[in-house]
Enzyme design. Structure first.
Site, PDB file in Angstrom:
ATOM      1  N   GLY A  15       1.011  -1.290   0.008  1.00 21.09           N
ATOM      2  CA  GLY A  15       0.056  -0.072   0.232  1.00 21.09           C
ATOM      3  C   GLY A  15       0.643   1.510   0.033  1.00 21.09           C
ATOM      4  N   ARG A  79      -0.346  -6.866  -4.973  1.00 23.95           N
ATOM      5  CA  ARG A  79      -0.721  -8.068  -5.648  1.00 23.95           C
ATOM      6  C   ARG A  79       0.295  -8.770  -6.342  1.00 23.95           C
ATOM      7  NH1 ARG A  79      -6.620  -6.238  -7.695  1.00 23.95           N
ATOM      8  NH2 ARG A  79      -7.532  -5.591  -5.820  1.00 23.95           N
ATOM      9  N   ASP A 120       5.509  -4.798   6.074  1.00 22.62           N
ATOM     10  CA  ASP A 120       6.180  -6.305   6.300  1.00 22.62           C
ATOM     11  C   ASP A 120       5.850  -7.260   5.193  1.00 22.62           C
ATOM     12  OD1 ASP A 120       3.290  -6.055   6.399  1.00 22.62           O
ATOM     13  OD2 ASP A 120       3.088  -7.408   8.330  1.00 22.62           O
ATOM     14  N   ASP A 144       0.432   2.141   8.934  1.00 22.89           N
ATOM     15  CA  ASP A 144       0.066   1.427  10.043  1.00 22.89           C
ATOM     16  C   ASP A 144       0.992   1.381  11.264  1.00 22.89           C
ATOM     17  OD1 ASP A 144      -2.289   0.909   8.802  1.00 22.89           O
ATOM     18  OD2 ASP A 144      -1.931  -1.202   8.514  1.00 22.89           O
ATOM     19  N   ASP A 146       3.195  -0.734  11.908  1.00 22.90           N
ATOM     20  CA  ASP A 146       3.252  -2.069  12.623  1.00 22.90           C
ATOM     21  C   ASP A 146       4.597  -2.780  12.367  1.00 22.90           C
ATOM     22  OD1 ASP A 146       2.318  -2.665   9.961  1.00 22.90           O
ATOM     23  OD2 ASP A 146       0.925  -3.785  10.493  1.00 22.90           O
ATOM     24  N   ARG A 188      -4.653  -2.522  10.523  1.00 21.28           N
ATOM     25  CA  ARG A 188      -4.913  -3.769  10.373  1.00 21.28           C
ATOM     26  C   ARG A 188      -4.847  -4.760  11.562  1.00 21.28           C
ATOM     27  NH1 ARG A 188      -6.251  -6.151   5.807  1.00 21.28           N
ATOM     28  NH2 ARG A 188      -6.271  -8.446   5.775  1.00 21.28           N
TER      29      ARG A 188
HETATM   30  O1  F6P Z   1      -1.155  -1.222   5.323  1.00 25.04           O
HETATM   31  C1  F6P Z   1      -1.812  -0.111   5.407  1.00 25.04           C
HETATM   32  C2  F6P Z   1      -3.100  -0.354   5.008  1.00 25.04           C
HETATM   33  O2  F6P Z   1      -3.666   0.774   4.945  1.00 25.04           O
HETATM   34  C3  F6P Z   1      -4.156  -1.311   5.989  1.00 25.04           C
HETATM   35  O3  F6P Z   1      -4.410  -0.747   7.032  1.00 25.04           O
HETATM   36  C4  F6P Z   1      -5.234  -1.497   5.238  1.00 25.04           C
HETATM   37  O4  F6P Z   1      -6.041  -2.626   5.829  1.00 25.04           O
HETATM   38  C5  F6P Z   1      -4.926  -1.873   3.889  1.00 25.04           C
HETATM   39  O5  F6P Z   1      -3.739  -0.841   3.880  1.00 25.04           O
HETATM   40  C6  F6P Z   1      -5.582  -1.451   2.990  1.00 25.04           C
HETATM   41  O6  F6P Z   1      -5.199  -1.538   1.728  1.00 25.04           O
HETATM   42  P1  F6P Z   1      -5.780  -1.703   0.142  1.00 25.04           P
HETATM   43  O7  F6P Z   1      -7.048  -1.011   0.234  1.00 25.04           O
HETATM   44  O8  F6P Z   1      -4.840  -0.924  -0.724  1.00 25.04           O
HETATM   45  O9  F6P Z   1      -5.738  -2.807  -0.214  1.00 25.04           O
END
Ligand code: F6P
Length: 372
Positions: A15, A79, A120, A144, A146, A188
């Site tokens: 992301g 992806r 990650d 995030d 994390d 998440r």
């Molecule tokens: O990792 C960042 C994040 O924003 C998460 O909090 C969220 O669940 C995810 O990406 C959503 O990603 P996308 O909508 O791009 O699949």
């Protein structure tokens, strides 16, 4: 990287977030100015090494004006895992291991070292490719926050600022209409954004994955506020939160890659609070707004320090590491450590204690959250 190896690849995976362009800018300038290397920009994360014609040389002119710009000039995707690459033909999805293609293409492109900017998932792929011989250095990014091994990731501060500004705006309308306003934020596996933005934005309730919530504790808090004359409440919910003994809320659709998409916990919490408190409750889902916009000064500085240091680390020949922030200094940690576990909010952290001291409800009773 030795004198004979002089082309560095760079990609952004997973992301996007504010500050990615600032990392790219710092890395391109440092590689060019300090070492005289060429930099090859790989497009759309590892997709750019799986498919042909998705790479271009980047020079200093290409990164001019990038510092304040959100997103990533290289594009990104979550992806394109080469070890689990999904191809859809006539509605049927097949999974392939295309990691050898990635290694071959990197070699054909003359890449001696690859700078991977990711969270990650992306850094785990980088670590696996390193085990197959690719020289990688990681840069941690994710709103995030994390990622284990670094105190802060690129993008987090900007996301917190965006969420805090949203809460400031919601505050005034909540007060005017004597409403409970629930705000669903990203996060998440961890509640870093919810906790930081919630405290900075004056939330009354903050729910996060680290503390499974009891809704009766939340309803009690709202009722107490109503009785004390504050006839409105701001409730912040991280998307990965769940009730004690219950499950997180997912959207029906599944993404390519088999990852389930979180979303909807705000509406679930709101419906229950509406019933329990007999009050007007509305929901705002901030969603991808948190991933956009111009990076804050903090993120620009962090991104610049990370990008520059990552190039120095590569020049020293230290591969398989990720740059990290530790006690205010930029350092490195092995990628294997960084991806070994998720970094959640420690319940004994001073921010959790501060929130409890301010009587912010964290979804459970104080004694169930921190040991005194
Ligand atoms: O990792 C960042 C994040 O924003 C998460 O909090 C969220 O669940 C995810 O990406 C959503 O990603 P996308 O909508 O791009 O699949």
């Amino acid at each position: 990287m030795s004198n004979t190896r002089q082309r560095m690849g760079i990609l952004t995976g997973g992301g996007d977030c504010p500050g990615l362009n600032a990392v790219i800018r710092a890395a391109v300038k440092t590689a060019s100015n300090e070492y005289g290397w060429e930099v090859l920009g790989i497009e759309d994360g590892f997709e750019g090494l799986i498919k042909p014609h998705k790479a271009r040389l980047l020079d200093i002119a290409d990164v001019r004006g990038l510092l304040p710009r959100g997103g990533t000039m290289l594009g990104s995707t979550n992806r394109a895992n080469p070890f689990h690459y999904e191809v859809s033909t006539n509605g049927a999805v097949k999974v392939f291991d295309v990691s050898k293609t990635v290694l071959h293409r990197a070699r054909d492109y003359g890449i001696d070292g690859l700078l991977v900017i990711g969270g990650d998932g992306t850094l785990r792929i980088a670590q696996e490719l390193m085990q197959q011989g690719l020289h990688v250095v990681g840069v941690p990014k994710t709103i995030d926050n994390d990622l284990y091994g670094t105190e802060v990731t690129v993008g987090f501060d900007t996301a917190v600022t965006t969420a805090m500004e949203a809460l400031d705006k919601l505050h005034t309308t909540a007060e005017s209409h004597h409403r409970v306003l629930v705000t669903e934020l990203m996060g998440r596996h961890a509640g870093w954004i919810a906790l930081a933005a919630g405290v900075a934005g004056g939330a009354d309730v903050i729910l996060m994955p680290e503390i499974p919530y009891h809704l009766d504790v939340v309803a009690e808090k709202i009722q107490q506020r109503n009785q004390s004359g504050a006839q409105f409440s701001l409730v912040v919910v991280a998307e990965g939160s769940r009730p004690r003994g219950g499950e997180a809320v997912y959207q029906a659709e599944r993404d390519v890659g088999g990852v389930s998409r979180l979303g909807g916990i705000g509406e679930v919490v709101a419906a229950q609070l509406r019933r329990m408190c007999q009050t007007d409750v509305r929901v705002t889902v901030l969603g991808h707004l948190q991933r956009g916009g111009s990076p804050t000064a903090f993120d620009r500085l962090l991104a610049t320090r990370f990008g520059a240091m990552a190039v120095h680390v590569m020049a020293q020949g230290t591969v398989g590491h990720m740059v990290a922030l530790h006690h205010g200094h930029i350092t490195t940690v092995p990628l294997s450590d960084a991806v070994s576990r998720q970094k959640q909010v420690p319940l004994d952290s001073d921010l959790v204690r501060a929130a409890l001291g301010l009587h912010i409800c964290l979804g459970n009773r104080r004694q169930a959250i921190v040991a005194e």
